[in-house]
Design a protein around this motif. Structure first.
Motif, mmCIF file in Angstrom:
data_model
loop_
_atom_site.group_PDB
_atom_site.id
_atom_site.type_symbol
_atom_site.label_atom_id
_atom_site.label_comp_id
_atom_site.label_asym_id
_atom_site.label_seq_id
_atom_site.Cartn_x
_atom_site.Cartn_y
_atom_site.Cartn_z
ATOM 1 N N ILE A 150 5.491 -5.988 -14.183
ATOM 2 C CA ILE A 150 5.221 -4.554 -14.389
ATOM 3 C C ILE A 150 4.229 -4.072 -13.324
ATOM 4 N N VAL A 151 3.201 -4.904 -13.060
ATOM 5 C CA VAL A 151 2.180 -4.488 -12.079
ATOM 6 C C VAL A 151 2.802 -4.250 -10.709
ATOM 7 N N ILE A 152 3.599 -5.196 -10.201
ATOM 8 C CA ILE A 152 4.115 -5.032 -8.831
ATOM 9 C C ILE A 152 5.149 -3.906 -8.787
ATOM 10 N N LEU A 153 5.965 -3.785 -9.826
ATOM 11 C CA LEU A 153 6.980 -2.716 -9.799
ATOM 12 C C LEU A 153 6.296 -1.341 -9.887
ATOM 13 N N GLU A 154 5.213 -1.254 -10.647
ATOM 14 C CA GLU A 154 4.466 0.019 -10.679
ATOM 15 C C GLU A 154 3.820 0.315 -9.325
ATOM 16 N N PRO A 159 11.006 2.894 -11.032
ATOM 17 C CA PRO A 159 11.003 3.503 -12.369
ATOM 18 C C PRO A 159 11.081 2.444 -13.471
ATOM 19 N N ALA A 160 10.341 2.679 -14.574
ATOM 20 C CA ALA A 160 10.240 1.686 -15.650
ATOM 21 C C ALA A 160 11.605 1.288 -16.201
ATOM 22 N N GLU A 161 12.555 2.253 -16.273
ATOM 23 C CA GLU A 161 13.853 1.933 -16.906
ATOM 24 C C GLU A 161 14.692 0.963 -16.062
ATOM 25 N N ASP A 162 14.304 0.722 -14.811
ATOM 26 C CA ASP A 162 15.093 -0.182 -13.956
ATOM 27 C C ASP A 162 14.513 -1.598 -13.868
ATOM 28 N N LYS A 203 15.709 8.943 -2.410
ATOM 29 C CA LYS A 203 14.976 9.806 -3.364
ATOM 30 C C LYS A 203 13.543 10.035 -2.894
ATOM 31 N N ARG A 204 12.867 8.947 -2.461
ATOM 32 C CA ARG A 204 11.459 9.075 -2.057
ATOM 33 C C ARG A 204 11.305 9.879 -0.762
ATOM 34 N N ARG A 205 12.314 9.818 0.093
ATOM 35 C CA ARG A 205 12.225 10.606 1.327
ATOM 36 C C ARG A 205 12.191 12.095 0.979
ATOM 37 N N HIS A 206 12.952 12.469 -0.054
ATOM 38 C CA HIS A 206 12.963 13.880 -0.454
ATOM 39 C C HIS A 206 11.774 14.227 -1.326
ATOM 40 N N GLU A 207 11.318 13.242 -2.109
ATOM 41 C CA GLU A 207 10.234 13.500 -3.056
ATOM 42 C C GLU A 207 9.201 12.373 -2.963
ATOM 43 N N PRO A 208 8.301 12.433 -1.952
ATOM 44 C CA PRO A 208 7.327 11.351 -1.776
ATOM 45 C C PRO A 208 6.383 11.239 -2.980
ATOM 46 N N LYS A 209 5.937 10.000 -3.250
ATOM 47 C CA LYS A 209 4.980 9.791 -4.344
ATOM 48 C C LYS A 209 3.826 8.937 -3.823
ATOM 49 N N ASP A 211 2.945 5.889 -3.923
ATOM 50 C CA ASP A 211 3.303 4.497 -4.208
ATOM 51 C C ASP A 211 3.592 3.760 -2.895
ATOM 52 N N LEU A 212 3.774 2.417 -3.029
ATOM 53 C CA LEU A 212 3.970 1.593 -1.829
ATOM 54 C C LEU A 212 5.288 1.894 -1.118
ATOM 55 N N ILE A 213 6.304 2.279 -1.862
ATOM 56 C CA ILE A 213 7.588 2.595 -1.210
ATOM 57 C C ILE A 213 7.395 3.775 -0.268
ATOM 58 N N THR A 214 6.739 4.811 -0.761
ATOM 59 C CA THR A 214 6.523 5.982 0.091
ATOM 60 C C THR A 214 5.685 5.596 1.312
ATOM 61 N N ALA A 215 4.663 4.759 1.104
ATOM 62 C CA ALA A 215 3.811 4.352 2.230
ATOM 63 C C ALA A 215 4.647 3.610 3.278
ATOM 64 N N LEU A 216 5.546 2.729 2.832
ATOM 65 C CA LEU A 216 6.381 1.977 3.781
ATOM 66 C C LEU A 216 7.370 2.895 4.488
ATOM 67 N N LEU A 217 7.928 3.857 3.746
ATOM 68 C CA LEU A 217 8.865 4.798 4.378
ATOM 69 C C LEU A 217 8.157 5.632 5.443
ATOM 70 N N THR A 218 6.908 6.007 5.161
ATOM 71 C CA THR A 218 6.154 6.779 6.140
ATOM 72 C C THR A 218 5.975 5.949 7.408
ATOM 73 N N ALA A 219 5.681 4.651 7.230
ATOM 74 C CA ALA A 219 5.513 3.774 8.396
ATOM 75 C C ALA A 219 6.830 3.671 9.163
#
Ligand code: HEM
Length: 406
Positions: A150-154, A159-162, A203-209, A211-219
């Motif tokens: 849960i910690v790493i996925l958060e 998303p929790a449901e996945d 999804k994150r490219r259109h709606e950044p959050k 989180d680490l995914i957004t940070a990596l996409l920015t890089a």
């Protein structure tokens, strides 16, 4: 040589139950030894003494990227799926390794990780509360697996449901497949996994959050600092590291304490000693038994052994951590052991990036178990426990435990 002729069994259930006795034999008789690997055809050099393992982890002539140790015509040709999954820091050396590690290291500094403490504690307490009235649980399925996953996925922003899908995908990434059908199923799972990630990235490219995914996409978008393959692979590495490591350390620690009741009692009365105890859990029965393979980039004469360019090398961290030349009474669990220079998180350039997080999670997990379920104990005899068939990792299939319900 065929499989039967291997001198040291390093794969069976019997070995898993007595791994440290096998390692002691290797250290004493064959500290540097070449035998066939799991595939039954590849000769592998196994190193079992602390001094050698520490030296090789720091030696630039032994690399992680196999291609660097082969001529172009002898290199394995990776499939597009391989390229998507394997281009991460742990498979790179030198500048590429540093660049990829720097991109995520911000998220794992001791300060950033310390900020996660309240959240990790809340997850631990919620997991225990969910089972407390039952008086029993599988410590792994109900507690030590969900906590770090849960910690790493958060942190990543999944998303929790996945979450449940990631258990299957993480397993498909590390479980060795010995049959054609097994291999096909793993490829199918991993293809689904890459489709899922691609959708999430969009999804994150259109709606950044935040989180680490957004940070990596920015890089990735910032230019040539992160290619698409590297982006996917970095996610893969963090997901696997978050799913297959701390989970087993917590369970192995509980098993070690159940074998050492006095130490368990001491820890209950002095929970403030937990951080030091966590270091001993990492030494005594850490969850990463071996470093990932290294390859020699040149012919090397190592202490009289002729290691040829391109030959694989396995460094048995679990053996180094029980080396009597480094640790007094290595087979004894000593929770106040100091100093404790274990290699449970590796050493050198690839030293575990997640170490501060793993330490925090294990400390909170063990403290929560011992304070909220103070009379917790194993529910089955030890000889009924089974180890997962995962070369290089030490993880139980399940760990049934009970406690009194008032
Ligand atoms: C008890 C838990 C853990 C243990 C025992 C552990 C152990 C290790 C070891 C031994 C290595 C080095 C492997 C080698 O040199 O071949 C490593 C590397 C790594 N670990 Fe961990 N790990 C744990 C938890 C985590 C967690 C929770 C994360 C992050 C989610 C993580 C992320 C990484 C990464 C990214 C690397 C690669 C570092 C690099 O190549 O520079 N680990 N880990």
């Amino acid at each position: 040589m065929n499989q039967v002729e291997r001198k040291y069994d390093l794969y069976s259930q019997e070995f898993k139950h007595n791994a440290y006795a096998t390692f002691a034999e290797m250290r004493n008789n064959d500290p540097i030894y070449c035998q066939l690997g799991l595939d039954g055809v590849t000769p592998i050099w196994f190193f079992s003494q602390y001094e050698d393992i520490e030296a090789i982890l720091r030696d630039k002539r032994f690399v992680r990227d196999e291609a660097l140790s082969k001529d172009p015509e002898d290199r394995y040709q990776p499939s597009p799926l391989d390229d998507l999954l394997n281009n991460h820091m742990l498979n790179k050396d030198g500048d590429d390794h540093r660049r990829l590690r720097n991109l995520v290291s911000q998220a794992f500094t001791p300060k950033r990780v310390a900020d996660l403490r309240p959240r990790v504690q809340a997850i631990a307490t919620a997991l225990i509360t969910a089972v407390k009235d039952k008086g029993e649980m599988d410590l792994i399925a109900d507690f030590s697996f969900p906590l770090p996953t849960i910690v790493i996925l958060e942190m990543l922003g999944i998303p929790a449901e996945d979450r449940d899908k990631f258990k299957i995908w993480s397993n498909a990434l590390i479980e060795p497949q010995m049959t054609q059908e097994g291999m096909q199923e793993a490829v199918k799972q991993l293809t689904d996994f890459t489709h899922y990630l691609r959708d999430l990235f969009n999804k994150r490219r259109h709606e950044p959050k935040d989180d680490l995914i957004t940070a990596l996409l920015t890089a990735e978008e910032a230019g040539d600092s992160l290619s698409e393959n590297e982006l996917f692979s970095t996610m893969v590495l963090l997901i696997v590291a978050g799913h297959e490591t701390t989970v087993n350390l917590i369970a192995n620690a509980m098993l070690a304490l159940s074998r050492n009741p006095e130490q368990l009692e001491q820890l209950k009365t002095h929970p403030e000693r937990m951080p030091q105890a966590v270091e001993e859990f990492l030494r005594f029965d850490g969850s990463v038994e071996r470093a990932l393979n290294r390859w020699a980039i040149e012919d090397i004469n190592y202490k009289g052994h002729q290691i040829k360019r391109g030959e694989p090398i396995i460094l048995i961290l679990g053996s180094a951590n029980h080396d009597e030349n480094k640790f007094a009474n290595p087979e004894k669990l000593e929770l106040d052991r100091h100093p404790n220079p274990h290699l449970g998180f590796g050493k050198g350039a690839h030293y575990c990036l997640g170490a501060p997080l793993a330490r925090l999670e294990t400390e909170i997990a063990m403290t929560s178990l011992l304070t909220q379920l103070p009379d917790i104990k194993l529910a089955v005899p030890e000889n009924e426990l089974r180890w997962r068939f995962l070369p290089g990792f030490r993880g139980l299939e399940s760990l049934p435990v009970t406690w009194r319900v008032d």
